[in-house]
Design a protein around this motif. Structure first.
Motif, short mmCIF file in Angstrom:
data_model
loop_
_atom_site.label_atom_id
_atom_site.label_comp_id
_atom_site.label_asym_id
_atom_site.label_seq_id
_atom_site.Cartn_x
_atom_site.Cartn_y
_atom_site.Cartn_z
N GLN A 59 57.67 -46.82 5.71
CA GLN A 59 56.96 -45.58 6.03
C GLN A 59 55.56 -45.86 6.53
OE1 GLN A 59 56.81 -42.86 2.79
NE2 GLN A 59 55.99 -41.17 4.01
N GLN A 60 54.87 -46.86 5.94
CA GLN A 60 53.53 -47.22 6.40
C GLN A 60 53.56 -47.77 7.82
OE1 GLN A 60 51.82 -49.90 3.61
NE2 GLN A 60 51.68 -48.40 1.94
N GLN A 61 54.58 -48.57 8.18
CA GLN A 61 54.68 -49.10 9.53
C GLN A 61 54.91 -47.99 10.55
OE1 GLN A 61 57.79 -51.97 9.36
NE2 GLN A 61 56.62 -53.46 8.16
N ILE A 62 55.70 -46.98 10.20
CA ILE A 62 55.94 -45.86 11.10
C ILE A 62 54.65 -45.09 11.35
CG2 ILE A 62 57.15 -43.64 11.35
CD1 ILE A 62 59.50 -44.92 9.85
N ILE A 63 53.87 -44.89 10.26
CA ILE A 63 52.61 -44.17 10.40
C ILE A 63 51.65 -44.93 11.30
CG2 ILE A 63 50.56 -43.38 9.15
CD1 ILE A 63 52.41 -42.74 6.79
N GLN A 64 51.60 -46.28 11.13
CA GLN A 64 50.73 -47.09 11.97
C GLN A 64 51.15 -47.04 13.44
OE1 GLN A 64 50.75 -50.95 10.24
NE2 GLN A 64 49.50 -50.39 8.46
N ARG A 65 52.48 -47.00 13.71
CA ARG A 65 52.93 -46.93 15.10
C ARG A 65 52.63 -45.57 15.72
NH1 ARG A 65 57.61 -49.74 13.18
NH2 ARG A 65 58.74 -47.77 13.15
N LYS A 66 52.70 -44.53 14.96
CA LYS A 66 52.46 -43.19 15.49
C LYS A 66 50.99 -42.88 15.67
CE LYS A 66 56.63 -40.76 13.98
NZ LYS A 66 57.14 -39.64 13.18
N ARG A 67 50.12 -43.60 14.99
CA ARG A 67 48.72 -43.26 15.02
C ARG A 67 48.12 -43.29 16.43
NH1 ARG A 67 46.01 -46.08 10.33
NH2 ARG A 67 47.34 -44.57 9.29
N PRO A 68 48.41 -44.28 17.31
CA PRO A 68 47.81 -44.25 18.66
C PRO A 68 48.25 -43.05 19.50
CG PRO A 68 48.58 -46.45 18.13
CD PRO A 68 49.09 -45.55 17.07
N LEU A 69 49.50 -42.58 19.26
CA LEU A 69 50.00 -41.45 20.04
C LEU A 69 49.33 -40.15 19.65
CD1 LEU A 69 53.80 -42.26 20.22
CD2 LEU A 69 52.03 -42.66 21.93
N SER A 70 48.75 -40.11 18.47
CA SER A 70 48.11 -38.88 18.02
C SER A 70 46.67 -38.77 18.52
CB SER A 70 48.14 -38.81 16.49
OG SER A 70 47.40 -39.89 15.94
N GLU A 71 46.18 -39.80 19.25
CA GLU A 71 44.82 -39.75 19.75
C GLU A 71 44.70 -38.72 20.87
OE1 GLU A 71 43.91 -44.47 18.89
OE2 GLU A 71 43.51 -43.59 20.85
N ASP A 72 43.55 -38.09 21.01
CA ASP A 72 43.30 -37.05 21.99
C ASP A 72 42.64 -37.66 23.22
OD1 ASP A 72 42.95 -34.76 23.34
OD2 ASP A 72 41.50 -33.86 21.96
N TRP A 73 43.35 -37.59 24.40
CA TRP A 73 42.85 -38.14 25.66
C TRP A 73 42.35 -37.05 26.60
CZ3 TRP A 73 42.14 -43.22 26.31
CH2 TRP A 73 42.83 -44.10 25.45
N THR A 74 42.28 -35.82 26.13
CA THR A 74 41.86 -34.73 27.00
C THR A 74 40.39 -34.87 27.41
OG1 THR A 74 41.39 -33.38 25.04
CG2 THR A 74 43.56 -33.12 26.07
N GLN A 75 39.55 -35.40 26.51
CA GLN A 75 38.15 -35.58 26.88
C GLN A 75 38.00 -36.62 27.99
OE1 GLN A 75 35.88 -36.50 23.39
NE2 GLN A 75 36.15 -34.46 22.47
N TYR A 76 38.79 -37.68 27.92
CA TYR A 76 38.74 -38.69 28.97
C TYR A 76 39.24 -38.11 30.29
CZ TYR A 76 39.66 -43.03 31.52
OH TYR A 76 39.67 -44.01 32.45
N ALA A 77 40.27 -37.28 30.22
CA ALA A 77 40.77 -36.63 31.42
C ALA A 77 39.70 -35.72 32.01
CB ALA A 77 42.04 -35.83 31.10
N ALA A 78 38.95 -35.02 31.16
CA ALA A 78 37.89 -34.14 31.65
C ALA A 78 36.78 -34.95 32.33
CB ALA A 78 37.32 -33.33 30.49
N GLN A 79 36.48 -36.13 31.79
CA GLN A 79 35.48 -36.99 32.43
C GLN A 79 35.92 -37.41 33.83
OE1 GLN A 79 34.73 -40.25 29.78
NE2 GLN A 79 33.80 -38.96 28.18
N LEU A 80 37.19 -37.77 33.98
CA LEU A 80 37.71 -38.16 35.29
C LEU A 80 37.64 -37.00 36.28
CD1 LEU A 80 40.80 -40.37 34.38
CD2 LEU A 80 38.53 -41.13 35.08
#
Length: 334
Positions: A59-80
């Protein structure tokens, strides 16, 4: 032998349960350390965190794998978007794209690529501009001059019905082997290139002949230094294209037409000279009911007046009619 041992021996070796992996408990590790001379304390055992079970580790390994996908990239998109100044609709589309999972983004990008390929497939390649055959260019330069000095030409400025371009195109079509075939003539894009070339040549010829006529003329009806008789003036005009049409000769009708051009130039050598010439020609045709014989009488009188104003012309040794374009071409091929 216990009943469990009997059950184990009776089962198939290929289907028997796998032996559990050998794991050492904390107590065993401490005992091993004591037997090897370590001085471990029992309190150390109580301070150790409990070993996670297999389910908790997964369960800990699954949480670690999912953590990068939960990051918010909308601010970076707004900068572009601010950097490249995208349209509002495209900014919103990029923000939505930044929220997609990785697999969905890949599919979306592939869809865009296929859509772009379909657009490119529908685009027609730009045709290369039509190039006039070199031999046809020479014929245009030659017969544009022959058409222009023709004493029966009805108009010197471009005219769709009686102008020099129309007369030249009609002559070129009589010799399709030169390059103006029916296929080229019926193709507007190709014909426009040929017509443009002809118009450029006629502009050059008009300027050259106007200078020749003006140079050989007079000011205020008084002969000036360097003024020429009509035959010499015609010979100077023919010399303009002697390299292309060496067999051209001065004729009486050509002399009469050049005398007419000189007479009109002396009246008013302004920028509208050729338009006034065309207007005068049209007036003569109208007054004489477009009768060739009556029109020739008018030009004969103009030639007679020119020879009086600019004496010295020998008109007895020149032919009456100029060579036709067919005769000029036949002589050139001999």
């Amino acid at each position: 032998m216990s009943s469990s041992d009997c059950d184990y021996l009776g089962s198939s070796p290929l289907q028997g349960p796998a032996s559990p992996p050998h794991t050492s408990s904390p107590t065993t590790l401490i005992q091993g350390a004591s037997s090897e001379g370590g001085n471990a304390d029992v309190s150390d055992i109580e301070d150790l965190p409990p070993a996670p079970g297999h389910g908790e580790m997964q369960q800990q390994q699954i949480i670690q794998r999912k953590r990068p996908l939960s990051e918010d990239w909308t601010q970076y998109a707004a900068q572009l978007c601010r950097r490249v100044r995208l349209k509002t609709a495209h900014e919103e589309e990029l923000r939505e794209f930044s929220k997609m999972p990785g697999a969905q983004q890949s599919i979306y990008l592939a869809w865009l690529v296929f859509q772009l390929r379909e657009v490119l497939d529908r685009l027609q390649p730009v045709d290369a501009p039509y190039q006039i055959r070199p031999s046809l260019q020479v014929k245009i330069e030659k017969y544009a001059f022959v058409v222009f000095i023709n004493p029966t030409l009805a108009s010197y400025v471009d005219n769709e019905t009686i102008g020099p371009v129309t007369a030249l195109m009609e002559h070129l079509r009589r010799f399709p082997n030169w390059g103006l075939t029916d296929e080229v003539f019926n193709d507007p894009s190709k014909l426009s290139v040929i017509v443009s070339k002809a118009r450029e040549d006629f502009i050059t010829i008009r300027n050259q002949i106007e200078k020749s006529v003006g140079k050989a003329g007079a000011e205020a009806n008084q002969p000036r230094l360097g003024a020429q008789d009509i035959v010499s003036t015609c010979k100077n005009i023919l010399a303009l294209r002697s390299r292309l049409a060496p067999n051209l000769k001065v004729s009486l009708k050509m002399a009469a037409r050049v005398a007419f051009l000189r007479n009109e130039y002396l009246k008013n050598p302004d920028r509208k000279y050729w338009y006034r010439v065309d207007k005068k020609l049209n007036e003569i045709r109208r007054l004489k009911d477009d009768d060739p014989k009556r029109i020739s009488v008018v030009f004969a009188k103009i030639l007679q007046a020119d020879t009086k104003q600019f004496p010295g012309a020998n008109l007895e040794n020149i032919v009456e009619d100029p060579l036709s374009m067919e005769q000029i071409e036949s002589e050139a091929t001999l």
